[in-house]
Design an enzyme around this catalytic site. Structure first.
Site, PDB file in Angstrom:
ATOM      1  N   SER A 143     -42.811 -13.351 -11.693  1.00 14.20           N
ATOM      2  CA  SER A 143     -42.094 -14.053 -12.772  1.00 14.20           C
ATOM      3  C   SER A 143     -42.194 -13.215 -14.036  1.00 14.20           C
ATOM      4  CB  SER A 143     -42.765 -15.406 -13.028  1.00 14.20           C
ATOM      5  OG  SER A 143     -42.340 -15.945 -14.269  1.00 14.20           O
ATOM      6  N   TYR A 156     -50.053 -21.226 -13.155  1.00 19.50           N
ATOM      7  CA  TYR A 156     -48.889 -20.560 -12.532  1.00 19.50           C
ATOM      8  C   TYR A 156     -48.791 -19.115 -13.021  1.00 19.50           C
ATOM      9  CZ  TYR A 156     -43.833 -19.693 -11.743  1.00 19.50           C
ATOM     10  OH  TYR A 156     -42.614 -19.164 -11.383  1.00 19.50           O
TER      11      TYR A 156
HETATM   12  N1  NAD Z   1     -36.352 -20.558 -10.652  1.00 17.32           N
HETATM   13  C1  NAD Z   1     -36.921 -19.920 -11.654  1.00 17.32           C
HETATM   14  O1  NAD Z   1     -36.543 -20.108 -12.824  1.00 17.32           O
HETATM   15  C2  NAD Z   1     -38.038 -18.938 -11.396  1.00 17.32           C
HETATM   16  C3  NAD Z   1     -38.468 -18.109 -12.461  1.00 17.32           C
HETATM   17  C4  NAD Z   1     -39.493 -17.194 -12.219  1.00 17.32           C
HETATM   18  C5  NAD Z   1     -40.068 -17.107 -10.969  1.00 17.32           C
HETATM   19  N2  NAD Z   1     -39.638 -17.927  -9.977  1.00 17.32           N
HETATM   20  C6  NAD Z   1     -40.295 -17.818  -8.671  1.00 17.32           C
HETATM   21  O2  NAD Z   1     -39.324 -17.654  -7.663  1.00 17.32           O
HETATM   22  C7  NAD Z   1     -39.792 -18.243  -6.448  1.00 17.32           C
HETATM   23  C8  NAD Z   1     -38.749 -19.219  -5.937  1.00 17.32           C
HETATM   24  O3  NAD Z   1     -38.457 -20.142  -6.967  1.00 17.32           O
HETATM   25  P1  NAD Z   1     -37.357 -21.301  -6.828  1.00 17.32           P
HETATM   26  O4  NAD Z   1     -36.951 -21.683  -8.190  1.00 17.32           O
HETATM   27  O5  NAD Z   1     -36.368 -20.923  -5.807  1.00 17.32           O
HETATM   28  O6  NAD Z   1     -38.313 -22.460  -6.320  1.00 17.32           O
HETATM   29  P2  NAD Z   1     -38.085 -23.686  -5.360  1.00 17.32           P
HETATM   30  O7  NAD Z   1     -39.077 -24.720  -5.765  1.00 17.32           O
HETATM   31  O8  NAD Z   1     -36.633 -24.042  -5.314  1.00 17.32           O
HETATM   32  O9  NAD Z   1     -38.477 -23.052  -3.955  1.00 17.32           O
HETATM   33  C9  NAD Z   1     -39.798 -22.828  -3.563  1.00 17.32           C
HETATM   34  C10 NAD Z   1     -39.889 -23.178  -2.080  1.00 17.32           C
HETATM   35  O10 NAD Z   1     -41.247 -22.941  -1.662  1.00 17.32           O
HETATM   36  C11 NAD Z   1     -41.565 -23.957  -0.731  1.00 17.32           C
HETATM   37  N3  NAD Z   1     -42.998 -24.168  -0.649  1.00 17.32           N
HETATM   38  C12 NAD Z   1     -43.818 -24.625  -1.623  1.00 17.32           C
HETATM   39  N4  NAD Z   1     -45.066 -24.766  -1.145  1.00 17.32           N
HETATM   40  C13 NAD Z   1     -45.029 -24.389   0.165  1.00 17.32           C
HETATM   41  C14 NAD Z   1     -46.003 -24.333   1.192  1.00 17.32           C
HETATM   42  N5  NAD Z   1     -47.279 -24.698   1.000  1.00 17.32           N
HETATM   43  N6  NAD Z   1     -45.618 -23.911   2.426  1.00 17.32           N
HETATM   44  C15 NAD Z   1     -44.327 -23.553   2.653  1.00 17.32           C
HETATM   45  N7  NAD Z   1     -43.360 -23.592   1.706  1.00 17.32           N
HETATM   46  C16 NAD Z   1     -43.709 -24.005   0.489  1.00 17.32           C
HETATM   47  C17 NAD Z   1     -40.866 -25.205  -1.271  1.00 17.32           C
HETATM   48  O11 NAD Z   1     -40.707 -26.204  -0.268  1.00 17.32           O
HETATM   49  C18 NAD Z   1     -39.568 -24.653  -1.797  1.00 17.32           C
HETATM   50  O12 NAD Z   1     -38.526 -24.756  -0.859  1.00 17.32           O
HETATM   51  C19 NAD Z   1     -41.118 -18.919  -6.788  1.00 17.32           C
HETATM   52  O13 NAD Z   1     -42.174 -18.057  -6.447  1.00 17.32           O
HETATM   53  C20 NAD Z   1     -41.043 -19.076  -8.294  1.00 17.32           C
HETATM   54  O14 NAD Z   1     -42.323 -19.111  -8.886  1.00 17.32           O
HETATM   55  C21 NAD Z   1     -38.631 -18.830 -10.162  1.00 17.32           C
END
Ligand code: NAD
Length: 256
Positions: A143, A156
């Site tokens: 991130s 986080y």
């Molecule tokens: N969306 C943003 O703005 C953003 C910004 C910076 C970083 N990120 C990072 O990008 C990645 C994806 O983000 P996103 O927004 O698509 O998130 P999201 O919440 O839509 O997707 C995350 C997925 O991980 C799965 N997950 C969580 N815990 C789990 C477990 N114990 N076992 C198996 N699956 C599990 C969830 O079910 C979910 O489908 C993450 O690592 C997030 O930290 C996202």
């Protein structure tokens, strides 16, 4: 449209916004994809969507809890059982927590470390013998907040900084095996997670849009696909001289 032709990729968090977009893009580029997630319902819907949008897509779903160490070996075994090799590992699953560090609970620390950091470490470890065999690579989703401090999401942000550190060390250690390891650092990407969060808070679309206007140079949220493209590039042979990097995909959030 064949940057991953013949390649086999594992993508964790595959039922979420960025994971699903990456899964679709990888299928469009010719990869066979294993999407890993604990949310069975969302996973079924994402796989059905990918199959309907990408003709001939080869996508397998694996519903499993990444917070459990033993899951890593099971994911690798299921992938090699289905496709015989692993070329790309995208560690993307993530959870959030909103406790100020002064109030951070032990259970929250343990849970967020297990998913955001240890699942990346364990799955990388289990996949490495296969990745070494095919000069493969790992893309870890971190991130912008690995570098960019803020109040309220310290647990986080610590895991995201840890992912960058792990990426660099692993790149160092695996270079002798021709395995590349990189990180992508997204900024605000409008995924179903954020949509649900804003709906629950009763925010209007105008309020949601306004949030991004002042927090990054691009003045808007990213789409999940705009994060999937940098992941694709790092995973492809076009990035053959890139390892140990943390690629910012944050609309310029870090520099303001
Ligand atoms: N969306 C943003 O703005 C953003 C910004 C910076 C970083 N990120 C990072 O990008 C990645 C994806 O983000 P996103 O927004 O698509 O998130 P999201 O919440 O839509 O997707 C995350 C997925 O991980 C799965 N997950 C969580 N815990 C789990 C477990 N114990 N076992 C198996 N699956 C599990 C969830 O079910 C979910 O489908 C993450 O690592 C997030 O930290 C996202």
């Amino acid at each position: 449209m064949a940057r991953l032709q013949g390649k086999v990729a594992i993508i964790t968090g595959g039922a979420g916004g960025i994971g699903a977009a990456t899964g679709q893009l990888f299928c469009e580029e010719g990869a066979s994809v294993v999407l890993v997630d604990s949310d069975a319902e969302a996973m079924a819907s994402v796989c059905a969507d990918i199959r309907s949008r990408v003709s001939g897509a080869t996508v397998k779903d694996l519903v499993i809890d990444l917070a459990v160490e033993a899951s890593a070996a099971q994911i690798v075994a299921a992938t090699t059982g289905a496709f015989g090799r692993i070329d790309v590992l995208v560690n993307n699953a993530g959870i959030r927590s909103y406790e100020p560090l002064s109030e951070a609970k032990s259970e929250t620390w343990q849970k967020i470390f297990a998913v955001n950091l240890l699942s990346y470490a364990y799955l990388s470890r289990e996949a490495l013998p296969l990745l070494r065999a095919g000069r493969g690579n790992i893309v870890n989703v971190s991130s912008t907040h690995a570098f960019n401090a803020r109040a309220g999401m310290g647990q986080y942000d610590v895991t995201k900084a840890g992912i960058v550190s792990m990426t660099r060390t692993l790149a160092f250690e695996e270079a002798k095996h021709d395995v590349r390891v990189n990180a992508v650092c997204p900024g605000a990407a409008f995924t179903p997670f954020h949509k649900k969060r804003f709906e629950a808070a009763g925010r209007t679309q105008a309020q949601i849009d306004a949030e991004a206007e002042t927090t990054c140079l691009m003045r808007r949220w990213a789409t999940p696909r705009e994060i999937a493209y940098p992941i694709l590039w790092l995973a492809s042979d076009e990035a053959s001289y890139v390892t140990g990097s943390a690629l910012m995909a944050d609309g310029g959030r870090l520099v303001i």
